[in-house]
Design an enzyme around this catalytic site. Structure first.
Site, PDB file in Angstrom:
ATOM      1  N   TYR A 157       0.838  -1.198   0.000  1.00 25.92           N
ATOM      2  CA  TYR A 157       0.000   0.000   0.000  1.00 25.92           C
ATOM      3  C   TYR A 157       0.878   1.255   0.000  1.00 25.92           C
ATOM      4  O   TYR A 157       0.514   2.292  -0.542  1.00 25.92           O
ATOM      5  CB  TYR A 157      -0.961  -0.023   1.190  1.00 25.92           C
ATOM      6  CG  TYR A 157      -2.330   0.490   0.837  1.00 25.92           C
ATOM      7  CD1 TYR A 157      -3.228  -0.290   0.111  1.00 25.92           C
ATOM      8  CD2 TYR A 157      -2.724   1.765   1.199  1.00 25.92           C
ATOM      9  CE1 TYR A 157      -4.470   0.186  -0.234  1.00 25.92           C
ATOM     10  CE2 TYR A 157      -3.965   2.258   0.861  1.00 25.92           C
ATOM     11  CZ  TYR A 157      -4.841   1.460   0.151  1.00 25.92           C
ATOM     12  OH  TYR A 157      -6.069   1.951  -0.189  1.00 25.92           O
ATOM     13  N   LYS A 164      -3.703   8.133   2.874  1.00 20.76           N
ATOM     14  CA  LYS A 164      -4.930   7.895   3.650  1.00 20.76           C
ATOM     15  C   LYS A 164      -4.789   8.457   5.069  1.00 20.76           C
ATOM     16  O   LYS A 164      -5.761   8.944   5.644  1.00 20.76           O
ATOM     17  CB  LYS A 164      -5.284   6.407   3.675  1.00 20.76           C
ATOM     18  CG  LYS A 164      -5.714   5.841   2.328  1.00 20.76           C
ATOM     19  CD  LYS A 164      -6.893   6.583   1.722  1.00 20.76           C
ATOM     20  CE  LYS A 164      -7.487   5.878   0.514  1.00 20.76           C
ATOM     21  NZ  LYS A 164      -8.469   6.712  -0.199  1.00 20.76           N
TER      22      LYS A 164
HETATM   23  P1  NAP Z   1     -12.703   3.435  -8.527  1.00 17.13           P
HETATM   24  O1  NAP Z   1     -13.993   2.879  -8.957  1.00 17.13           O
HETATM   25  O2  NAP Z   1     -11.542   3.258  -9.430  1.00 17.13           O
HETATM   26  O3  NAP Z   1     -12.899   4.977  -8.145  1.00 17.13           O
HETATM   27  C1  NAP Z   1     -11.809   5.859  -8.004  1.00 17.13           C
HETATM   28  C2  NAP Z   1     -12.205   7.112  -8.744  1.00 17.13           C
HETATM   29  O4  NAP Z   1     -11.251   8.156  -8.509  1.00 17.13           O
HETATM   30  C3  NAP Z   1     -12.236   6.894 -10.265  1.00 17.13           C
HETATM   31  O5  NAP Z   1     -13.468   7.363 -10.772  1.00 17.13           O
HETATM   32  C4  NAP Z   1     -11.090   7.766 -10.754  1.00 17.13           C
HETATM   33  O6  NAP Z   1     -11.255   8.269 -12.056  1.00 17.13           O
HETATM   34  C5  NAP Z   1     -11.186   8.873  -9.724  1.00 17.13           C
HETATM   35  N1  NAP Z   1     -10.051   9.782  -9.797  1.00 17.13           N
HETATM   36  C6  NAP Z   1      -8.715   9.493  -9.740  1.00 17.13           C
HETATM   37  N2  NAP Z   1      -8.000  10.618  -9.898  1.00 17.13           N
HETATM   38  C7  NAP Z   1      -8.898  11.635 -10.055  1.00 17.13           C
HETATM   39  C8  NAP Z   1      -8.783  13.031 -10.257  1.00 17.13           C
HETATM   40  N3  NAP Z   1      -7.596  13.643 -10.341  1.00 17.13           N
HETATM   41  N4  NAP Z   1      -9.924  13.761 -10.379  1.00 17.13           N
HETATM   42  C9  NAP Z   1     -11.128  13.192 -10.322  1.00 17.13           C
HETATM   43  N5  NAP Z   1     -11.312  11.874 -10.119  1.00 17.13           N
HETATM   44  C10 NAP Z   1     -10.206  11.110  -9.998  1.00 17.13           C
HETATM   45  O7  NAP Z   1     -12.230   2.763  -7.140  1.00 17.13           O
HETATM   46  P2  NAP Z   1     -12.884   2.774  -5.676  1.00 17.13           P
HETATM   47  O8  NAP Z   1     -12.270   1.607  -4.997  1.00 17.13           O
HETATM   48  O9  NAP Z   1     -14.352   2.908  -5.748  1.00 17.13           O
HETATM   49  O10 NAP Z   1     -12.219   4.071  -5.032  1.00 17.13           O
HETATM   50  C11 NAP Z   1     -12.982   5.106  -4.413  1.00 17.13           C
HETATM   51  C12 NAP Z   1     -12.329   5.486  -3.089  1.00 17.13           C
HETATM   52  O11 NAP Z   1     -12.464   4.397  -2.170  1.00 17.13           O
HETATM   53  C13 NAP Z   1     -10.824   5.779  -3.181  1.00 17.13           C
HETATM   54  O12 NAP Z   1     -10.511   6.865  -2.333  1.00 17.13           O
HETATM   55  C14 NAP Z   1     -10.221   4.500  -2.632  1.00 17.13           C
HETATM   56  O13 NAP Z   1      -8.912   4.682  -2.132  1.00 17.13           O
HETATM   57  C15 NAP Z   1     -11.223   4.195  -1.541  1.00 17.13           C
HETATM   58  N6  NAP Z   1     -11.167   2.847  -0.970  1.00 17.13           N
HETATM   59  C16 NAP Z   1     -11.245   1.761  -1.788  1.00 17.13           C
HETATM   60  C17 NAP Z   1     -11.182   0.494  -1.228  1.00 17.13           C
HETATM   61  C18 NAP Z   1     -11.216  -0.725  -2.115  1.00 17.13           C
HETATM   62  O14 NAP Z   1     -10.784  -1.795  -1.671  1.00 17.13           O
HETATM   63  N7  NAP Z   1     -11.696  -0.615  -3.324  1.00 17.13           N
HETATM   64  C19 NAP Z   1     -11.069   0.323   0.161  1.00 17.13           C
HETATM   65  C20 NAP Z   1     -11.014   1.446   0.962  1.00 17.13           C
HETATM   66  C21 NAP Z   1     -11.064   2.711   0.388  1.00 17.13           C
HETATM   67  P3  NAP Z   1     -10.445   7.491 -13.256  1.00 17.13           P
HETATM   68  O15 NAP Z   1     -11.145   6.196 -13.443  1.00 17.13           O
HETATM   69  O16 NAP Z   1     -10.573   8.447 -14.397  1.00 17.13           O
HETATM   70  O17 NAP Z   1      -9.021   7.338 -12.807  1.00 17.13           O
END
Ligand code: NAP
Length: 260
Positions: A157, A164
């Site tokens: 990570y 985070k």
């Molecule tokens: P996701 O579907 O890939 O969503 C992440 C989003 O962030 C994507 O739409 C991405 O757009 C967007 N993004 C990245 N850079 C950006 C920027 N400069 N401006 C605007 N949007 C931007 O994945 P997710 O897992 O749902 O992630 C959402 C949040 O949950 C994140 O903060 C992640 O760290 C957190 N989280 C995830 C998990 C897990 O296991 N999945 C666990 C805990 C926390 P693009 O597709 O264009 O890059």
């Protein structure tokens, strides 16, 4: 059963890439509760997917905005102000780290990768709140998504764990300042979920399986459970909660080890 009615309420969800995105799981709950939801997406290539997801909600506001681009944020919040008047809920569901920063040793993190990761994944919460501030009102609620690697070392990570930790600290500072206006700021610490962002984490499948094995509930939390927690935090049911990191991880973060 408590049925939440958010009709007449407005929300902006930032960071939906597809149906598996945690942002979409949150938006689904908001839409089902009757809220009017706007979406912003980083690049035009994401627009068709959002149009597909929101086709049953005609008139949904969709606007491109890179969260690191001040001009695009200004345009986004101006449009939300024009069309919604104000914002009851703001959802930051954005994270990014360069693949090489998670593949190698933490010790080898470059300044460029450090700056990119913290800028996109943590600083954007601060800038979004600043842009949103004139639209937020008494009872408005802001949430973001974090992960336990902020607290304990999760292999690979790396700099994302640092980002985070910054996001969680920023949540407390933002809650302290926006509290005077009756605005709450919290972050949801979700267990591992199979999303696009997760797929870019080296060894994610192993991490996913191990988290389920150790969790008191014997499984991982689901994105629907993230959505339900978000709905609670964004609603008046959570009116006394701010500045918190709230876990939805089937309990895995409370376990130091498991003996079997
Ligand atoms: P996701 O579907 O890939 O969503 C992440 C989003 O962030 C994507 O739409 C991405 O757009 C967007 N993004 C990245 N850079 C950006 C920027 N400069 N401006 C605007 N949007 C931007 O994945 P997710 O897992 O749902 O992630 C959402 C949040 O949950 C994140 O903060 C992640 O760290 C957190 N989280 C995830 C998990 C897990 O296991 N999945 C666990 C805990 C926390 P693009 O597709 O264009 O890059």
């Amino acid at each position: 059963m408590i049925e939440l009615d958010l009709s007449g309420k407005t929300a902006l969800v930032m960071g939906v890439a597809n149906a598996r995105s945690l942002g979409w799981a949150i938006a689904e709950q908001l839409l089902a509760a009757g809220a009017k939801v706007a979406f912003s997406y980083q690049g035009e290539r994401l627009k068709p997917e959002l149009e597909k997801l929101t086709k049953d909600y005609p008139g949904t506001l969709l606007q491109q905005a890179d969260a690191t681009n001040e001009d695009e944020l200004t345009a986004l919040f101006a449009r939300v102000k024009d069309e919604f008047g104000g914002l009851d809920a703001l959802v930051h569901s954005i994270g990014y780290a360069p693949r090489e920063a998670m593949d190698g040793r933490f010790l080898d993190t470059t300044a460029a990768d450090w700056n990119t990761t913290l800028s996109v994944s943590a600083y954007t919460l601060v800038s979004l709140c600043r842009h949103a501030e004139p639209l937020l009102r008494e009872g408005s609620s802001v949430i973001s998504l974090t992960y336990y690697a902020s607290q304990k070392v999760v292999p690979k990570y790396n700099v994302m764990g640092v980002a985070k930790a910054a996001l969680e600290a920023a949540t407390r500072y933002l809650a302290a300042e926006l509290g005077a206006a009756g605005v709450r700021v919290n972050t949801i610490s979700a267990g591992p979920m199979r999303t696009i962002a997760a797929r870019s984490i080296p060894g994610f499948s192993t991490m996913y399986d191990k988290a389920a094995q150790v969790a008191p509930l014997g499984r991982n939390a689901t994105s629907q459970e993230v959505g339900k927690l978000a709905l609670f935090l964004l609603s008046d049911l959570a009116s006394g909660i701010t500045g918190q990191v709230v876990y939805v991880d089937a309990g895995s973060s409370v376990m130091a080890m498991k003996m079997d």
